[in-house]
Design a protein around this motif. Structure first.
Motif, PDB file in Angstrom:
ATOM      1  N   VAL A 140      -8.784  -8.359  18.067  1.00 27.46           N
ATOM      2  CA  VAL A 140      -9.936  -8.625  17.316  1.00 27.46           C
ATOM      3  C   VAL A 140     -10.290  -9.715  18.180  1.00 27.46           C
ATOM      4  O   VAL A 140      -9.753 -10.789  18.989  1.00 27.46           O
ATOM      5  N   ILE A 141     -11.809  -9.790  18.521  1.00 25.17           N
ATOM      6  CA  ILE A 141     -12.687 -10.855  19.228  1.00 25.17           C
ATOM      7  C   ILE A 141     -12.661 -11.968  18.487  1.00 25.17           C
ATOM      8  O   ILE A 141     -13.386 -12.083  17.512  1.00 25.17           O
ATOM      9  N   ASP A 142     -12.259 -13.174  18.911  1.00 32.36           N
ATOM     10  CA  ASP A 142     -12.438 -14.402  18.129  1.00 32.36           C
ATOM     11  C   ASP A 142     -13.793 -14.898  18.336  1.00 32.36           C
ATOM     12  O   ASP A 142     -14.363 -15.089  19.458  1.00 32.36           O
ATOM     13  N   LYS A 183     -14.072 -11.433  14.480  1.00 30.80           N
ATOM     14  CA  LYS A 183     -14.108 -12.667  13.676  1.00 30.80           C
ATOM     15  C   LYS A 183     -15.434 -13.364  13.802  1.00 30.80           C
ATOM     16  O   LYS A 183     -16.024 -13.720  14.875  1.00 30.80           O
ATOM     17  N   LEU A 184     -15.906 -13.439  12.384  1.00 28.97           N
ATOM     18  CA  LEU A 184     -17.146 -14.280  12.339  1.00 28.97           C
ATOM     19  C   LEU A 184     -16.577 -15.739  12.078  1.00 28.97           C
ATOM     20  O   LEU A 184     -16.566 -16.300  10.867  1.00 28.97           O
ATOM     21  N   SER A 185     -16.605 -16.287  13.081  1.00 29.70           N
ATOM     22  CA  SER A 185     -16.039 -17.751  13.120  1.00 29.70           C
ATOM     23  C   SER A 185     -16.673 -18.256  14.453  1.00 29.70           C
ATOM     24  O   SER A 185     -17.031 -17.871  15.270  1.00 29.70           O
ATOM     25  N   GLY A 232     -19.619  -3.202  11.343  1.00 30.55           N
ATOM     26  CA  GLY A 232     -19.454  -2.895   9.754  1.00 30.55           C
ATOM     27  C   GLY A 232     -18.320  -3.824   9.309  1.00 30.55           C
ATOM     28  O   GLY A 232     -17.383  -4.494   9.788  1.00 30.55           O
ATOM     29  N   PRO A 233     -18.405  -3.968   7.786  1.00 31.08           N
ATOM     30  CA  PRO A 233     -17.287  -4.865   7.181  1.00 31.08           C
ATOM     31  C   PRO A 233     -15.859  -4.899   7.201  1.00 31.08           C
ATOM     32  O   PRO A 233     -15.045  -5.337   7.381  1.00 31.08           O
ATOM     33  N   GLU A 234     -15.670  -3.299   7.777  1.00 25.34           N
ATOM     34  CA  GLU A 234     -14.302  -2.891   7.909  1.00 25.34           C
ATOM     35  C   GLU A 234     -13.653  -3.356   9.180  1.00 25.34           C
ATOM     36  O   GLU A 234     -12.435  -3.634   9.003  1.00 25.34           O
ATOM     37  N   ARG A 235     -14.347  -3.997   9.965  1.00 26.70           N
ATOM     38  CA  ARG A 235     -13.617  -4.569  11.068  1.00 26.70           C
ATOM     39  C   ARG A 235     -14.291  -5.848  11.461  1.00 26.70           C
ATOM     40  O   ARG A 235     -14.200  -6.572  12.724  1.00 26.70           O
ATOM     41  N   LEU A 236     -14.608  -6.770  10.308  1.00 23.44           N
ATOM     42  CA  LEU A 236     -15.082  -8.051  10.604  1.00 23.44           C
ATOM     43  C   LEU A 236     -14.538  -9.073   9.443  1.00 23.44           C
ATOM     44  O   LEU A 236     -14.308  -8.543   8.356  1.00 23.44           O
ATOM     45  N   MET A 237     -14.088 -10.122   9.979  1.00 25.66           N
ATOM     46  CA  MET A 237     -13.332 -11.150   9.092  1.00 25.66           C
ATOM     47  C   MET A 237     -13.869 -12.701   9.258  1.00 25.66           C
ATOM     48  O   MET A 237     -14.099 -12.848  10.280  1.00 25.66           O
ATOM     49  N   PHE A 238     -14.151 -13.252   8.361  1.00 29.98           N
ATOM     50  CA  PHE A 238     -14.531 -14.598   7.999  1.00 29.98           C
ATOM     51  C   PHE A 238     -13.404 -15.464   8.533  1.00 29.98           C
ATOM     52  O   PHE A 238     -12.163 -15.275   8.094  1.00 29.98           O
ATOM     53  N   GLY A 239     -13.663 -16.473   9.351  1.00 28.95           N
ATOM     54  CA  GLY A 239     -12.597 -17.632   9.914  1.00 28.95           C
ATOM     55  C   GLY A 239     -13.585 -18.826   9.888  1.00 28.95           C
ATOM     56  O   GLY A 239     -14.435 -18.929  10.453  1.00 28.95           O
TER      57      GLY A 239
END
Length: 279
Positions: free
Chosen positions: A160-162, A193-195, A223-230
């Motif tokens: 995961v790319i921070d 990561k959307l951080s 796409g949202p399947e490979r993105l996460m909020f931080g």
């Protein structure tokens, strides 16, 4: 389940943090679970992933101890020395802890921009992949070109790319970064990561609109399947509060179906790190 996929704790009495700004800084004080837990509760988050902030094994063990004491800490991304001949023994120890969920190194602080491609580093990444341990990539834009090479060398490794690889948001520049992110996103085992965005923007004058082009590009290619909020709390305090980070994220993604929002706000992180609901 809502998860803050990227936050930190530190204790200045316990450890030194060489990267920390000298002199007066909002970061030069202790940040511990008792400060974050009520913030998550007020914002209806179920927990968080705590990520290493130091390159010593003692910090990883300390974070695992905190996770054992606090249910809301759903996982620990700790530091390991990928080049250590005894890496397997270290991972044996860490994997005895159910909340050990991943590993990270401060790649963007290495003087060698090609550090990730060193044979001994790739060998360490292969050991992570063999054990199913994901890897957080702390990069800057110049390192993104290495992601396809790493993926080709270690195809079983989930990464995961921070912080979107820390694009030049303050300068509102996307060239180069956008193309390299698109190339990384073509690899199915690469997440993002959307951080860490507001600290890459103008820290005193940022607006959600400054983040939007970068977030929208990430949504398009991952796409949202490979993105996460931080939140990147407490580093975010250099530019805004935890709540302001969430508000900026919400505005930057724009109107989205409920299922998309829930993936971004926890579903993707839970899947990537193997977090099970306690409900």
């Amino acid at each position: 389940m809502r998860i803050d996929a990227h936050q930190h704790f530190w204790d200045l009495r316990r450890f030194r943090y060489p990267w920390m700004p000298q002199g007066e800084s909002p970061l030069r004080r202790n940040f511990l679970p008792a400060q974050l837990e009520p913030i998550l509760e007020r914002n209806r988050f179920d927990g968080s992933i705590v990520v290493q902030a130091n390159v010593i094994p003692e910090e990883t063990r300390w974070l695992l101890d905190l996770a054992a004491e606090h249910e809301f800490i759903r996982g620990v991304v700790g530091w390991v020395d990928l080049t250590d001949a005894r890496l397997g023994h270290t991972l044996d120890e860490l994997q005895r802890h159910s909340k050990f969920k991943g590993a990270r190194h401060l790649v963007h602080d290495e003087p060698d921009d090609d550090w990730l491609l060193r044979p001994e580093v790739l060998q360490g990444l292969r050991e992570l992949a063999r054990r199913g341990i994901p890897y957080d990539l702390l990069l800057r834009p110049q390192h993104l070109r290495h992601v396809p090479v790493v993926a080709e060398s270690v195809p079983e490794l989930r990464v995961v790319i921070d912080h979107l690889a820390k694009p030049l948001i303050a300068a509102q520049r996307m060239e180069g970064w956008a193309e390299d992110m698109a190339a990384a996103a073509r690899i199915p085992q690469v997440f993002c990561k959307l951080s860490g965005m507001i600290t890459e923007a103008d820290r005193r004058g940022w607006k959600a609109g400054h983040l939007r082009p970068y977030v929208q590009h990430a949504l398009t290619v991952f796409g949202p399947e490979r993105l996460m909020f931080g939140s990147d709390w407490p580093v975010c305090l250099l530019a805004g509060t935890w709540k302001e980070v969430l508000a900026a994220f919400t505005q930057a993604i724009g109107p989205q179906p409920v299922e998309v929002r829930e993936k971004l706000l926890g579903g993707t992180a839970a899947k990537f790190y193997g977090i099970e609901s306690t409900a």
